[in-house]
Scaffold this motif. Structure first.
Motif, short mmCIF file in Angstrom:
data_model
loop_
_atom_site.label_atom_id
_atom_site.label_comp_id
_atom_site.label_asym_id
_atom_site.label_seq_id
_atom_site.Cartn_x
_atom_site.Cartn_y
_atom_site.Cartn_z
N LEU A 195 -0.71 6.78 13.24
CA LEU A 195 -1.98 7.16 12.62
C LEU A 195 -1.92 6.96 11.11
CD1 LEU A 195 -2.94 10.38 14.62
CD2 LEU A 195 -3.94 8.09 14.79
N ALA A 196 -0.83 7.38 10.49
CA ALA A 196 -0.67 7.17 9.06
C ALA A 196 -0.56 5.67 8.75
CB ALA A 196 0.58 7.89 8.55
N SER B 162 -2.00 3.22 10.32
CA SER B 162 -3.34 2.61 10.38
C SER B 162 -4.13 2.86 9.11
CB SER B 162 -4.10 3.12 11.60
OG SER B 162 -4.41 4.49 11.45
N LYS B 163 -3.73 3.87 8.32
CA LYS B 163 -4.39 4.17 7.04
C LYS B 163 -3.61 3.59 5.86
CE LYS B 163 -6.17 8.44 8.95
NZ LYS B 163 -6.05 9.88 8.98
N GLY B 164 -2.57 2.76 6.16
CA GLY B 164 -1.81 2.13 5.10
C GLY B 164 -0.69 2.98 4.54
N LYS B 165 -0.33 4.07 5.21
CA LYS B 165 0.71 4.98 4.73
C LYS B 165 1.94 4.89 5.64
CE LYS B 165 -1.61 6.74 1.37
NZ LYS B 165 -1.26 6.37 0.04
N THR C 196 0.81 -1.22 0.00
CA THR C 196 0.00 0.00 0.00
C THR C 196 0.84 1.27 0.00
OG1 THR C 196 -0.15 -0.03 2.42
CG2 THR C 196 -1.91 -1.14 1.18
#
Length: 182
Positions: free
Chosen positions: A36-37, A39-42, A3
């Motif tokens: 946080l990033a 957890s969003k795939g970043k 990702t």
């Protein structure tokens, strides 16, 4: 599925501390992954969340943590620097080791530092006493690539020719693995 990637970075070390924060040591800096990033795939790097190594970021190298969750960084032949929570730094080095390049190290649960050098065996550094053990190399002279601990009494040693040794206080068991270990 991939990702995200940070393909421009050369990563020396990737470790999770005792607070479950993921640390990276790269050719440019020491940083942490933004959770946080993540957890969003970043994949995004941030300055470390701890204040005991700021304002100056440490030099890059192999990373480890002691039970107090203090950062240790090995920077080649410059030794190992421990970043104490009170803001002080402790350089861990010795005359005998200064000419050798630290490839890998870890701090076990008792605070003992185990150091692997460029094909020159393994060293145990406990307080100020330094000792060397050649027991892993008696049958295999290829050099040590990696050491991992499972408990204070159990250590896995991987040699540069991909032989595995399970070392305990009772015995050494050798295993041959046919896949390359990096």
């Amino acid at each position: 599925t991939i990702t995200d990637a940070l393909s421009e970075l050369f990563v020396y070390s990737l470790k999770k501390d005792y607070s479950n924060i993921i640390w990276l040591s790269t050719d440019k800096t020491v940083a942490v992954l933004d959770t946080l990033a993540l957890s969003k795939g970043k994949l995004e790097l941030r300055k470390p969340y701890v204040n005991y190594i700021n304002p100056a970021l440490p030099e890059s190298g192999a990373i480890s943590f002691n039970r107090q969750n203090e950062l240790h960084i090995a920077t080649g032949s410059n030794g190992i620097t421990r970043y104490n929570k009170d803001g002080t730094q402790l350089l861990i080095t010795s005359q005998e080791l200064s000419a050798l390049t630290v490839l890998n190290f870890f701090v076990d649960n008792e605070g003992v530092i185990w150091i692997c050098h460029d094909g020159n065996g393994i060293y145990k550094l406990s307080n100020t006493k330094l000792s060397s053990s050649a027991s892993f190399l008696r049958e295999n002279k290829s050099g040590i690539k990696l050491v991992r601990t499972n408990s204070p009494d159990t250590h896995w040693v991987v040699t540069t020719d991909n032989k595995f040794t399970l070392h305990t206080s009772f015995t050494d068991r050798n295993f041959n693995i046919n896949i390359p270990i990096y």
